[in-house]
Design a protein around this motif. Structure first.
Motif, PDB file in Angstrom:
ATOM      1  N   ASP A   9       0.795  -1.218   0.000  1.00  0.00           N
ATOM      2  CA  ASP A   9       0.000   0.000   0.000  1.00  0.00           C
ATOM      3  C   ASP A   9       0.839   1.286   0.000  1.00  0.00           C
ATOM      4  OD1 ASP A   9       1.002  -0.526   2.489  1.00  0.00           O
ATOM      5  OD2 ASP A   9      -0.777   0.119   3.570  1.00  0.00           O
ATOM      6  N   LEU A  10       2.138   1.157  -0.123  1.00  0.00           N
ATOM      7  CA  LEU A  10       2.996   2.341  -0.093  1.00  0.00           C
ATOM      8  C   LEU A  10       3.733   2.474  -1.414  1.00  0.00           C
ATOM      9  CD1 LEU A  10       4.327   4.665   1.577  1.00  0.00           C
ATOM     10  CD2 LEU A  10       6.132   3.039   2.100  1.00  0.00           C
ATOM     11  N   ARG A  11       3.552   3.602  -2.044  1.00  0.00           N
ATOM     12  CA  ARG A  11       4.322   3.876  -3.266  1.00  0.00           C
ATOM     13  C   ARG A  11       5.603   4.583  -2.819  1.00  0.00           C
ATOM     14  NH1 ARG A  11       3.984   4.933  -8.893  1.00  0.00           N
ATOM     15  NH2 ARG A  11       5.193   6.779  -9.408  1.00  0.00           N
ATOM     16  N   PRO A  12       6.744   3.913  -2.975  1.00  0.00           N
ATOM     17  CA  PRO A  12       7.987   4.522  -2.501  1.00  0.00           C
ATOM     18  C   PRO A  12       8.379   5.741  -3.343  1.00  0.00           C
ATOM     19  CG  PRO A  12       8.422   2.411  -3.541  1.00  0.00           C
ATOM     20  CD  PRO A  12       6.943   2.603  -3.552  1.00  0.00           C
ATOM     21  N   ALA A  45      12.147   0.668  -5.643  1.00  0.00           N
ATOM     22  CA  ALA A  45      10.910   0.344  -6.344  1.00  0.00           C
ATOM     23  C   ALA A  45       9.877  -0.184  -5.356  1.00  0.00           C
ATOM     24  CB  ALA A  45      11.179  -0.691  -7.430  1.00  0.00           C
ATOM     25  N   ILE A  46      10.353  -0.794  -4.256  1.00  0.00           N
ATOM     26  CA  ILE A  46       9.480  -1.264  -3.181  1.00  0.00           C
ATOM     27  C   ILE A  46      10.206  -1.060  -1.858  1.00  0.00           C
ATOM     28  CG2 ILE A  46       8.308  -3.018  -4.568  1.00  0.00           C
ATOM     29  CD1 ILE A  46      10.009  -5.119  -3.090  1.00  0.00           C
ATOM     30  N   LEU A  47       9.447  -1.110  -0.778  1.00  0.00           N
ATOM     31  CA  LEU A  47      10.002  -1.065   0.567  1.00  0.00           C
ATOM     32  C   LEU A  47       9.439  -2.237   1.354  1.00  0.00           C
ATOM     33  CD1 LEU A  47       9.690   2.754   1.229  1.00  0.00           C
ATOM     34  CD2 LEU A  47      11.806   1.478   0.838  1.00  0.00           C
ATOM     35  N   ALA A  48      10.210  -2.712   2.318  1.00  0.00           N
ATOM     36  CA  ALA A  48       9.778  -3.846   3.132  1.00  0.00           C
ATOM     37  C   ALA A  48       8.921  -3.380   4.293  1.00  0.00           C
ATOM     38  CB  ALA A  48      11.003  -4.583   3.665  1.00  0.00           C
ATOM     39  N   MET A  73      10.670   6.779   4.367  1.00  0.00           N
ATOM     40  CA  MET A  73       9.297   7.203   4.086  1.00  0.00           C
ATOM     41  C   MET A  73       8.233   6.183   4.521  1.00  0.00           C
ATOM     42  SD  MET A  73       9.849  10.153   2.619  1.00  0.00           S
ATOM     43  CE  MET A  73       8.348  10.545   1.779  1.00  0.00           C
ATOM     44  N   GLY A  74       8.338   5.660   5.716  1.00  0.00           N
ATOM     45  CA  GLY A  74       7.316   4.755   6.237  1.00  0.00           C
ATOM     46  C   GLY A  74       7.523   3.294   5.931  1.00  0.00           C
ATOM     47  N   GLY A  75       8.656   2.931   5.371  1.00  0.00           N
ATOM     48  CA  GLY A  75       8.950   1.528   5.094  1.00  0.00           C
ATOM     49  C   GLY A  75      10.400   1.237   5.397  1.00  0.00           C
ATOM     50  N   SER A 134      17.560  -1.314  -3.018  1.00  0.00           N
ATOM     51  CA  SER A 134      18.147  -1.028  -4.322  1.00  0.00           C
ATOM     52  C   SER A 134      19.664  -0.986  -4.165  1.00  0.00           C
ATOM     53  CB  SER A 134      17.652   0.336  -4.804  1.00  0.00           C
ATOM     54  OG  SER A 134      18.455   0.878  -5.801  1.00  0.00           O
ATOM     55  N   VAL A 135      20.379  -1.186  -5.258  1.00  0.00           N
ATOM     56  CA  VAL A 135      21.832  -1.036  -5.194  1.00  0.00           C
ATOM     57  C   VAL A 135      22.266   0.359  -5.610  1.00  0.00           C
ATOM     58  CG1 VAL A 135      22.394  -3.448  -5.524  1.00  0.00           C
ATOM     59  CG2 VAL A 135      22.115  -1.994  -7.512  1.00  0.00           C
TER      60      VAL A 135
END
Length: 194
Positions: A127-130, A155-158, A172-174, A192-193
């Protein structure tokens, strides 16, 4: 006469393969914009610097193109597998082999979306767009956190609220860098690298 012709053909094939290898090595290292995360690429997107650094630090480093199902023959407790920006889609047998490798005591470092899909026990935030860019906030006292803030293009966060997941960097919340045990082994994931 036939044996001599076979030797000439085999020698010609050997020379051609050698030339192809040499051209591919020099071609990949000559482009500073090359983003392929391979051990022969010394450009910003490559992994040659990490590969050489680990060797110079005394680690036995080996590049492998073998499928992950070959991990069942590896001494898991003495192996760390680095999966840098995987390009391939992994099938269930490979995902299962990686999970078994970590359960047996192996350690994995992976990154990005494909790494997240491959890792066992990994959960990301749907639900989070990084953000396009994120300067992370270090969390806790782990060696990963001591690296200081890291600039990512995630592109994503855990998820950062799982019981056995340790967040080393948030964004940012993740979670942008996490560590978690899995079986007898452990997993580290970077958003990301870059």
């Amino acid at each position: 006469m036939m044996a001599r012709e076979k030797k000439l053909v085999l020698a010609g094939i050997g020379i051609a393969i050698g030339l192809i290898v040499l051209v591919s090595i020099f071609a990949s290292s000559s482009d500073p914009n090359d983003q392929r995360p391979i051990v022969s690429n010394a450009a910003a997107g490559g992994t040659k610097a990490a590969y050489v650094l680990l060797q110079r630090l005394g680690y036995r480093v080996q590049h492998s193109d073998a499928p992950l199902t070959a991990l069942n023959t590896v001494d898991a407790e003495h192996t760390t597998l680095v999966i840098a920006t995987p390009w391939a889609q992994f099938e269930k047998p490979e995902q299962d082999a990686l999970g078994d490798f970590v359960k047996r005591g192996g350690h994995v470092l992976a990154d990005g979306i494909a790494g997240a899909h491959l890792l066992p026990g990994f959960y990301w935030l749907d639900d989070l767009r990084p953000p396009e860019r994120c300067l992370t906030t270090p969390q806790g006292s782990s060696a990963l956190a001591h690296a200081g803030p890291v600039l990512f293009h995630p592109a994503i966060l855990a998820k950062d609220d799982l019981l056995e997941t340790y967040v080393a960097h948030s964004c940012m919340g993740g979670a942008a860098v996490i560590y978690y045990p899995y079986g007898k082994g452990s997993i580290v994931w970077w958003a990301s690298v870059e």
